[in-house]
Design an enzyme around this catalytic site. Structure first.
Site, mmCIF file in Angstrom:
data_model
loop_
_atom_site.group_PDB
_atom_site.id
_atom_site.type_symbol
_atom_site.label_atom_id
_atom_site.label_comp_id
_atom_site.label_asym_id
_atom_site.label_seq_id
_atom_site.Cartn_x
_atom_site.Cartn_y
_atom_site.Cartn_z
ATOM 1 N N GLY A 1 -5.759 -15.469 3.718
ATOM 2 C CA GLY A 1 -6.117 -15.729 5.105
ATOM 3 C C GLY A 1 -5.597 -14.633 6.016
ATOM 4 N N LYS B 1 -2.282 -9.935 2.351
ATOM 5 C CA LYS B 1 -3.193 -9.532 1.273
ATOM 6 C C LYS B 1 -3.346 -8.018 1.169
ATOM 7 C CE LYS B 1 -7.263 -10.671 4.071
ATOM 8 N NZ LYS B 1 -6.523 -11.178 5.231
ATOM 9 N N SER B 2 -3.438 -7.320 2.284
ATOM 10 C CA SER B 2 -3.618 -5.868 2.230
ATOM 11 C C SER B 2 -2.379 -5.183 1.657
ATOM 12 C CB SER B 2 -3.920 -5.309 3.620
ATOM 13 O OG SER B 2 -5.169 -5.774 4.077
ATOM 14 N N HIS C 1 -2.770 -0.092 9.527
ATOM 15 C CA HIS C 1 -3.163 0.050 8.118
ATOM 16 C C HIS C 1 -3.064 1.517 7.685
ATOM 17 C CE1 HIS C 1 -4.953 -3.838 6.642
ATOM 18 N NE2 HIS C 1 -4.675 -4.127 7.899
ATOM 19 N N GLU D 1 -14.181 6.131 5.042
ATOM 20 C CA GLU D 1 -14.612 5.085 5.962
ATOM 21 C C GLU D 1 -16.051 4.730 5.604
ATOM 22 O OE1 GLU D 1 -13.689 5.552 10.065
ATOM 23 O OE2 GLU D 1 -11.637 6.157 9.634
#
Length: 181
Positions: A10, A15-16, A51, A63
């Site tokens: 979530g 998670k990243s 990030h 990207e």
């Protein structure tokens, strides 16, 4: 074939960061950033910047501003390399946008289904190590809007199909990884 891992979680679940920690230290890494930049959205730009700041300088960033960019990276990846994709929810949002599928037009939804299938196939065929990050949005709340329900359903379907194609599946809850496979 390389190992394929799907990391679900979530918002703000970690998670990243968890996915980044799965990357072998000696592997060449291609980090596929799926978020589309919006020069008018400063908060989104700050999220992207956080990030970027976490990534080692040795990682190559691509990207992927359209659906096909991600497929090309997966097709060109070589054995011994790692492809980390962050994240599939933003990739799917772009696919839905580009197809004009938010109003549930059947032809547009067919286009989305084709992109979903092509991604699953590309992941299954990729010879590199693949780490995929995706949001888990189907754990209970039914969105109040038609577009929210469409997104939840489409992402749930994508996640389920990718889980079938992956060797490992991990769910992050409150920063804790739960190994599903």
């Amino acid at each position: 074939m390389g190992v394929r891992t799907l990391v679900l979680g979530g918002a703000r679940s970690g998670k990243s960061a968890h996915a980044e920690g799965l990357v072998p230290a000696d592997s060449p890494v291609t980090y596929v950033a799926t978020a589309r930049r919006d020069p008018d959205d400063l908060e989104w730009a700050e999220r992207i910047a956080s990030h970027v700041a976490r990534r080692p300088d040795t990682w190559q960033t691509v990207e992927a501003g359209d659906a096909d960019s991600l497929l090309h990276v997966l097709a060109r990846a070589s054995p011994g390399a790692t492809v980390l994709v962050d994240d599939l929810a933003t990739w799917l949002t772009g696919v839905l946008d580009d197809a004009g599928a938010w109003e549930r037009d059947p032809a547009a939804l067919d286009v989305v289904a084709g992109h979903r299938a092509a991604l699953v196939e590309a992941v299954a065929r990729c010879s590199a190590r693949v780490v995929l990050v995706s949001a888990e949005v189907g754990l209970g709340v039914v969105p109040a809007t038609r577009s929210g329900r469409l997104f939840r359903d489409e992402l749930g379907s994508l996640n389920a199909r990718l889980a079938e194609a992956c060797d490992e599946v991990v769910l992050l809850v409150a920063g804790l990884p739960l190994r599903l496979r």
